[in-house]
Design a protein around this motif. Structure first.
Motif, PDB file in Angstrom:
ATOM      1  N   GLU A 204      -3.925   4.818  -6.804  1.00 33.22           N
ATOM      2  CA  GLU A 204      -4.906   5.269  -5.802  1.00 33.22           C
ATOM      3  C   GLU A 204      -5.141   6.762  -5.916  1.00 33.22           C
TER       4      GLU A 204
ATOM      5  N   ASP B 295       0.850  -1.194   0.000  1.00 31.19           N
ATOM      6  CA  ASP B 295       0.000   0.000   0.000  1.00 31.19           C
ATOM      7  C   ASP B 295       0.888   1.247   0.000  1.00 31.19           C
ATOM      8  N   ASP B 296       0.343   2.338  -0.501  1.00 32.55           N
ATOM      9  CA  ASP B 296       0.995   3.658  -0.373  1.00 32.55           C
ATOM     10  C   ASP B 296       2.422   3.679  -0.906  1.00 32.55           C
TER      11      ASP B 296
HETATM   12 CA    CA Z   1      -3.355   3.582   0.203  1.00 34.15          CA
END
Ligand code: CA
Ligand code: C2E
Ligand code: CA
Length: 693
Positions: free
Chosen positions: A651, A594-595
Motif C-alpha cells: 500500500e 490491513d496495515d
Molecule cells: Ca491500509
C-alpha cells in the motif's frame, strides 16, 4: 435539575429556615411588647379610674347632702358637721369660682377640665392641686400622673422622693419602679391630691372637694404581680422564639452542608465551586488576575476500584483532594466535581508555560501519592482572561459563567482521554471547531446514509510485473451538501467511536456487491474489491452470515468481495475472530490483514489467523525507504506471506523504484498513487473496460 432551579430551591430552603425563625421572632417580640403596653395601659386605667370613681361617688354623696342645706334656715356649722364626716377639705364656689364656703385650705388651682373615665359612664370636673399638681388631665381627658411635678427636685412638704423619669404620659409602671421607695414613703408619695367639682344648687354653685389618688401596698403588690406575670410570659415567649431561631440557624447550617459538601473528600462540592467561583471572579479586587479553570481527571480510578475496593478508591480520592489543597494558594479553589474528576480555579500569569510547569508539578505530586502505584492524571485547561475597558485597564468581570468555562476545560481534557498516560491539554478554538464538527457528523450521519451522500471510491490494485489490474479497495467519501467533499479520516474515527461504523460497513458492502453485480451484468471482467470492516463489527457472532446475506441479496459472486481487517482488530477476542474468518472463507470470501507492520503483534496474529492476503502498511514506503534495512524488512515480509500461502499487497507506493523493487521481490499487487488514486465509480468503470481489452 438545572443549576438555576436547584440553586433557587436551595435558597428557598435556606431562607425559609432562616427567615422563618427571624420573622416569627420579631413578630413574637412585637406582639409581646404590644401586650405589655396594653397590659400596663389597662392596669393603669383600671387602678387610676376605679379610685377616681370612688372619690367621685363620695363627692356626689357630699353634694347630695349639701343640696339639702338651706342657707336661709340652717346654720353653716350644721352642714360643716355633716360634711366633716367625710373628713375632707372642700369648698363651695359660685359660677365664677368665688369661694362661698371653705373648709380647710384652698389649694385648688381651678386648672383642669372634664375628666373622662374610660371604664365608667360618668364624667366630672377635675382640677389640679396648686400646691402639689401631681395629677393632671391629658388631652383626651384622662387623669394621668404629672411627670413634670414628679421631676421637680423641690422638696415638697410631706412627700419624700427623688426621681428622674422620662417625659411620658402614662408610665405608671416606671414611676413605681424608678421611685424605688420604701412602703412608708410610698404611702406618702402615692397620696396625690386633686380636686373634683360637682354642680350643686341646680348648677348655680359647685362643690369642690379635695380628693386623693391613694395607692396602698396591696395595690402595689397586685400591680407588681401583674407586671412580673406579663414579664414572665414575655420572657418565656422570648426564649421560645430564640430557641426556634437557633434551630433555624442550625437547620440552615445543615442544609448548607448537604448542599455544598462532598461526601467523599469532606471538602466542598461542584455547586460550591460554581457559585463561589463566580462570585470570586466577579469581584473588583480579582479583576486584575488572570485565571485558569482546570478539569483534572484521575485516569486509573475505575481500575483501582476494581483491583481494590470502592472504599479504598474513595480513600485515595480523599488523599488526592488533600494533596491538591496543599498545592493551591489563597484565592484559588479546588473541589471534587465528579467521580474521579477535580475542578480547580488557579491564578496564573500571562505566560502559559509557567502554568504548565505548575500543573506538571501538581501531576507529579499526585502520580506518586501511593508508594505502591504510579497513577496517571490528565488535565484540561481553560483560561479566564481579564476583561478590559477601552483604555486597556482591567475592569470587573460582570458576566462570567464558570460552568461554560469548565466545560471548555473538560473538552480539552477529552482530547487526550484516549490515552492512559498523564497529560495536559489547553483549550483553544480548534477544539470548538472539533466539537462542532463532531456535533454535525453525529446529527447528520443517518440522513447521509438515507440520502446516499456517502460515495464508494475505488482504488485499483495492479500487478507490478504485468501492470495488469488485479483488484481494488473500496474507500468511502462523503459528498455532503453542507460541507462538500469529505475524506474518511474526518468521520470514520467518529463512527468508530459512536458505533455507527457498522452501519457504514454494511453500506459499503452492499454498494460494492451491487456495483460488482452490475458490471458483471454489463459483461465487464471484474476483479475482487476489498471492503474495510471495522473491528467493532467483530463483536457480532453472525458477522460472516450478515456479509454473505448482503452480498447474496445483490447477487454478486462471493469471490469478488474481499474483507479487510485492520491489525488492531486482532487484539480482541481471538477465538471469535478465527471463527468469523473461517466462516467468511467457508462462504468463499477472501480475508486480508490491513496495515500489516503498523502495530505490534502482527507476527503473532499471522500465526493464528488463516488469512488470504497481507497488506503491507504504507509506512514501509515512506521517507527513507531506499535504506537497505527497509528493503530487507519488506522482502522478508513478502517471503513470510508466501510461506504462509498468502498473497501480498503493498500500500501507499508512489514511486517507480519502489514498484520495480516490489516486482523483483515477487509482491503480488500494488495499491498506490503510482498507479492510481482512489477514484469515483465511473472512472473505475473505465479502467475495468480497459482491463477487458
Ligand atoms: Ca491500509
Ligand atoms: P486504509 O484502509 O489503509 O486505506 C488506504 C488509505 O491510503 C486510503 O486513504 C488511500 O487513499 C490511501 N493511499 C493509497 N495509496 C496511497 C499513496 O500512494 N499515497 C498516499 N499518501 N496515500 C495512499 P483514505 O481513503 O483516506 O482512507 C483512510 C482510512 O479510512 C482507510 O485506511 C481506512 O482505515 C478508513 N476507511 C476508508 N474507507 C473506509 C470504509 O469504507 N470503511 C471503513 N471501516 N474504513 C474506511
Ligand atoms: Ca483498508
Amino acid at each position: 435539575m438545572s443549576k438555576k432551579s436547584s440553586q433557587i430551591n436551595y435558597k428557598k430552603i435556606k431562607y425559609s429556615s432562616l427567615l422563618g425563625s427571624i420573622v416569627t421572632f420579631f413578630i413574637g417580640m412585637t406582639l409581646g411588647g404590644f401586650v405589655l403596653i396594653l397590659g400596663y395601659e389597662l392596669l393603669y386605667s383600671y387602678v387610676m379610674e376605679s379610685k377616681a370613681y370612688n372619690e367621685y361617688k363620695d363627692v356626689t354623696v357630699m353634694a347630695g347632702i349639701y343640696d339639702k342645706y338651706d342657707r336661709d334656715y340652717d346654720s353653716a356649722d350644721n352642714i360643716y358637721n355633716l360634711l366633716d364626716e367625710f373628713d375632707r377639705e372642700y369648698m363651695v364656689t359660685d359660677a365664677l369660682n368665688n369661694v362661698l364656703m371653705l373648709k380647710g385650705e384652698n389649694t385648688c388651682s381651678f386648672n383642669g377640665g372634664t375628666a373622662i373615665l374610660s371604664n365608667y359612664p360618668n364624667t366630672f370636673t377635675f382640677y389640679q392641686d396648686s400646691e402639689r399638681p401631681a395629677l393632671r388631665l391629658n388631652k383626651k381627658g384622662k387623669i394621668v400622673i404629672n411627670n413634670a411635678d414628679l421631676n421637680s427636685k423641690d422638696e415638697l412638704s410631706g412627700y419624700e422622693y427623688t426621681v428622674t423619669i422620662a417625659e411620658d404620659d402614662n408610665i405608671f409602671d416606671e414611676n413605681f419602679e424608678e421611685l424605688n421607695v420604701s412602703p412608708d414613703s410610698f404611702e406618702k408619695l402615692i397620696n396625690m391630691p386633686y380636686w373634683i367639682s360637682v354642680p350643686v344648687k341646680d348648677g348655680s354653685e359647685n362643690l369642690v372637694v379635695k380628693c386623693y389618688f391613694k395607692a396602698n401596698s396591696s395595690d402595689v403588690f397586685t400591680a407588681t404581680l401583674l407586671i412580673v406575670g406579663i414579664g414572665l410570659i414575655l420572657l418565656f415567649a422570648f426564649i421560645a422564639f430564640l430557641v426556634s431561631a437557633i434551630r433555624g440557624f442550625i437547620r440552615y447550617h445543615r442544609i448548607s452542608q448537604l448542599y455544598y459538601k462532598d461526601d467523599v473528600t469532606k471538602g466542598n462540592n461542584w455547586k460550591w465551586f460554581v457559585i463561589k467561583g463566580e462570585q470570586r471572579l466577579r469581584k473588583r479586587k480579582t479583576a486584575r488576575n488572570r485565571y485558569a479553570v482546570l478539569n483534572l481527571v484521575f485516569v486509573n480510578y475505575r481500575n483501582y476500584c476494581v483491583c481494590h475496593s470502592i472504599e479504598d478508591g474513595e480513600e485515595l480520592l480523599k488523599k488526592i483532594y488533600e494533596q491538591l489543597q496543599k498545592d493551591i494558594t489563597a484565592g484559588e479553589m479546588c473541589v471534587r466535581s465528579a467521580s474521579a474528576s477535580f475542578s480547580l480555579l488557579l491564578i496564573c500569569q500571562d505566560d502559559n508555560s509557567q502554568l504548565e510547569m505548575r500543573i506538571n508539578d501538581i501531576i507529579n505530586h499526585l502520580e506518586y501519592i501511593d508508594q505502591n502505584h504510579k497513577f496517571s492524571f490528565q488535565v484540561g485547561v481553560d483560561f479566564i482572561e481579564r476583561s478590559m475597558n477601552p483604555s486597556g485597564r482591567p475592569v470587573r468581570r460582570t458576566s462570567i459563567n464558570l460552568d461554560t468555562e469548565y466545560n471548555k476545560a473538560c473538552t480539552a481534557r477529552n482530547e487526550i482521554a484516549d490515552s492512559d498516560d498523564s497529560g495536559i491539554r489547553f483549550f483553544d478554538e480548534s477544539l470548538v471547531q472539533n466539537q462542532k464538527w463532531l456535533e454535525f457528523v453525529q446529527s447528520n450521519q443517518q440522513k447521509a446514509v438515507n440520502n446516499e451522500e456517502f460515495k464508494v471510491y475505488y482504488q485499483p490494485k495492479y500487478d507490478p510485473r504485468t501492470n495488469e489490474l488485479r483488484g481494488a479497495e473500496a474507500l468511502i467519501r462523503w459528498e455532503s451538501p453542507e460541507y462538500g467533499f469529505i475524506t474518511p479520516g474526518k468521520f470514520i474515527p467518529i463512527f468508530e467511536k459512536n458505533g455507527f461504523i457498522t452501519e457504514i460497513d454494511h453500506y459499503m458492502i452492499r454498494h460494492v456487491a451491487r456495483d460488482q453485480k452490475k458490471w458483471l451484468d454489463e459483461g465487464l471482467r471484474c476483479v475482487p474489491v476489498s471492503v474495510n470492516v471495522s473491528r467493532a463489527h467483530f463483536a457480532e457472532k453472525d458477522l460472516a452470515d450478515q456479509i454473505r446475506d448482503m452480498v447474496d441479496e445483490a447477487g454478486a459472486p462471493h469471490n469478488l468481495v474481499e474483507i479487510e481487517l485492520t491489525e488492531s482488530a486482532f487484539f480482541d477476542d481471538k477465538k471469535a475472530m478465527v471463527s468469523t474468518i473461517n466462516n467468511l472463507k467457508g462462504y468463499g470470501f477472501s480475508v486480508s490483514m490491513d496495515d500489516f507492520g503498523s502495530g505490534y503483534s502482527s507476527l503473532n496474529s499471522l500465526k493464528d489467523m488463516p488469512l488470504d492476503v497481507l497488506k503491507l502498511d504504507a509506512e514501509f514506503f515512506r521517507g527513507e525507504f531506499d535504506s537497505q534495512r527497509g528493503e530487507v524488512v519488506v522482502s522478508e515480509a513478502i517471503k513470510l506471506a508466501k510461506n504462509l500461502n498468502m498473497r501480498t499487497v503493498a500500500e501507499g507506493v508512489e514511486v517507480k523504484e519502489q514498484v520495480d523493487f516490489l516486482a523483483g521481490e515477487g509482491c503480488d499487487m500494488i495499491q498506490g498513487y503510482y498507479y492510481a488514486k482512489p477514484m469515483p465509480k465511473n472512472e473505475y468503470e473505465d479502467r475495468l473496460s480497459k482491463n477487458n481489452e
